[in-house]
Design an enzyme around this catalytic site. Structure first.
Site, PDB file in Angstrom:
ATOM      1  N   THR A 160       0.816  -1.212   0.000  1.00  0.00           N
ATOM      2  CA  THR A 160       0.000   0.000   0.000  1.00  0.00           C
ATOM      3  C   THR A 160       0.851   1.265   0.000  1.00  0.00           C
ATOM      4  OG1 THR A 160      -1.516   1.260   1.400  1.00  0.00           O
ATOM      5  CG2 THR A 160      -0.076  -0.256   2.538  1.00  0.00           C
ATOM      6  N   ASP A 161       0.264   2.343  -0.491  1.00  0.00           N
ATOM      7  CA  ASP A 161       0.974   3.631  -0.434  1.00  0.00           C
ATOM      8  C   ASP A 161       1.003   4.188   0.994  1.00  0.00           C
ATOM      9  OD1 ASP A 161      -1.698   4.363  -0.178  1.00  0.00           O
ATOM     10  OD2 ASP A 161      -1.669   5.861  -1.780  1.00  0.00           O
ATOM     11  N   GLU A 162       0.207   3.587   1.891  1.00  0.00           N
ATOM     12  CA  GLU A 162       0.138   4.116   3.259  1.00  0.00           C
ATOM     13  C   GLU A 162       1.456   3.940   4.019  1.00  0.00           C
ATOM     14  OE1 GLU A 162      -3.352   3.355   5.547  1.00  0.00           O
ATOM     15  OE2 GLU A 162      -4.668   3.628   3.832  1.00  0.00           O
TER      16      GLU A 162
ATOM     17  N   LYS B 208       2.011  -3.258   7.290  1.00  0.00           N
ATOM     18  CA  LYS B 208       2.337  -3.443   5.870  1.00  0.00           C
ATOM     19  C   LYS B 208       3.782  -3.014   5.610  1.00  0.00           C
ATOM     20  CE  LYS B 208       0.017  -4.664   2.858  1.00  0.00           C
ATOM     21  NZ  LYS B 208      -0.247  -6.035   2.324  1.00  0.00           N
TER      22      LYS B 208
ATOM     23  N   TYR C 172      -2.154  -0.455  10.935  1.00  0.00           N
ATOM     24  CA  TYR C 172      -2.271  -1.139   9.633  1.00  0.00           C
ATOM     25  C   TYR C 172      -1.051  -0.846   8.762  1.00  0.00           C
ATOM     26  CZ  TYR C 172      -3.320  -1.521   4.681  1.00  0.00           C
ATOM     27  OH  TYR C 172      -3.222  -1.787   3.341  1.00  0.00           O
TER      28      TYR C 172
END
Ligand SMILES: Cc1cn([C@H]2C[C@H](O)[C@@H](COP(=O)(O)OP(=O)(O)O[C@H]3O[C@H](CO)[C@@H](O)[C@H](O)[C@H]3O)O2)c(=O)[nH]c1=O
Length: 350
Positions: free
Chosen positions: A131-133, A160, A156
């Site tokens: 993810t870009d998060e 990741k 979260y």
């Protein structure tokens, strides 16, 4: 026949990837490994379940011995790893669940792949979908590139980021061939209605409140899920070993403007008076650690592989809303847990 293991194939993004691969590559044997949690159900893959190059394996990546056995039994050549706990709000109330699936689960898969491939790493690949998060939050300007440093803000995204680091470390330490992609917010059919777009569609249908966190001026970059699946297909076949690629829609929306847009389209589709659904918007307490803005520079994948999103936001939203409107039973059965109960029983043979 190449054996491709897709983890999390019953989930939202995973099911679109699994469908694409099953239909496009009859010469691959596609194994869909999924634990069938609340967010994944086999209803999402009804159209391919009887194809001869498709096999479903109910298994949990948190269970190392189960994963090792499956690698021994089936001798997978490549892995596309999508299985994950993915909802930020759930990670705030239960961080450990995210460590168990996203970190331990990924390491279990890495160990199994490393051990299974140790005598011959040629033509093997561990493709990690992330993810870009992991990059944290942007201010008003700027874009995440592949060299932006990791700065995760939620449990979260921390889980990741950790799994990305483990994948990279297995590449360095054990020479495991890998690729990581980091993608922006996806939307489309089959997304569990806890995420912003399907939640709001569901609530508008049922005339329930639309909870907008904080002032609603948080920005996300939205990508139609099939565009993501196509990007994964390209990277899987053309990406360079030990590289990471960003994937995004170049389609930034503030949450409140997106809420207005959804209300407008839904009023039209449901034959309601324009402005009706807007009255459902309710500003509520902000998400803790809420990232202000995500935006992706996808020039690396575009220059190396010619990828760009093909579905405009207007068209993608129309398709998405039409799908949800004609699949209200799906909505009901995923939110009530009926599908989860049904499919868990059906595959409870171990
Ligand atoms: C569910 C919900 C969300 N929001 C806000 C929070 C975010 O700014 C934005 C989108 O929220 P979510 O749909 O939860 O998605 P977000 O937190 O951005 O994360 C998503 O996008 C990520 C990619 O950027 C994925 O890695 C995550 O798995 C996925 O959940 O809308 C609301 O204002 N109200 C809501 O009820």
């Amino acid at each position: 026949m190449e054996k491709v293991l897709i983890t999390g194939g019953a989930g939202f993004i995973g099911s679109h990837v699994a469908r694409l691969f099953v239909n496009k590559y009859p010469n691959y044997q596609i194994f869909n490994l999924d634990a069938l949690t609340y967010a994944g159900n086999l209803e999402n893959l009804k159209d391919v379940e009887n194809q001869s190059n498709y096999t479903f394996l109910k298994a949990d990546i948190r269970d190392a011995s189960e994963i090792n056995e499956l690698f021994k039994k089936y001798q997978f050549d490549k892995v596309i790893h999508l299985a994950a706990e993915s909802h930020v709000d759930r990670s705030i109330s239960d961080p450990l669940a995210f460590v168990k699936t996203n970190v331990f689960g990924t390491v279990n898969l890495l160990n199994a792949a490393r051990d299974s491939w140790k005598s011959d790493l040629e033509d093997k690949l561990f493709y990690h979908v992330s993810t870009d998060e992991v990059y944290g939050s942007l201010g008003e300007t700027g874009l995440f590139t592949e060299t932006t440093s990791y700065s995760p803000n939620s449990p979260y995204s921390a889980s990741k980021a950790s799994s990305d680091h483990f994948v990279r470390s297995y590449g360095e330490t054990f020479d495991l061939p890998y690729i990581i992609t980091n993608c922006s917010n996806n939307y489309g059919p089959n997304q569990f209605p806890e995420k912003l777009i399907p939640l709001f569609i569901n609530n508008i249908i049922n005339k329930k409140a639309l909870p907008v966190y904080g002032d609603g001026k948080y920005t996300r970059d939205w990508l139609y899920v099939e565009d993501h699946a196509e990007a994964i297909d390209l990277v899987f076949h053309k990406g360079r070993n030990k590289e990471n690629y960003n994937i995004g829609g170049l389609n930034e929306w503030q949450n409140i403007d997106l809420a207005y847009l959804l209300c407008e389209i839904m009023d039209r589709k449901l034959g309601r008076q324009s402005g009706d659904s807007r009255q459902l918007i309710s500003f509520i307490k902000d998400r803790p650690g809420h990232d202000k803005r995500y935006a992706i520079d996808a020039s690396k994948i575009s220059e190396e592989m010619g990828w760009k999103p093909s579905v405009s936001f207007e068209k993608g939203l129309e398709k998405t809303i039409d799908w949800y409107l004609s699949n209200e039973v799906w909505f009901k059965n995923v939110t009530s847990g009926k599908y989860m109960e049904y499919y868990s029983k059906q595959y409870n043979h171990k």
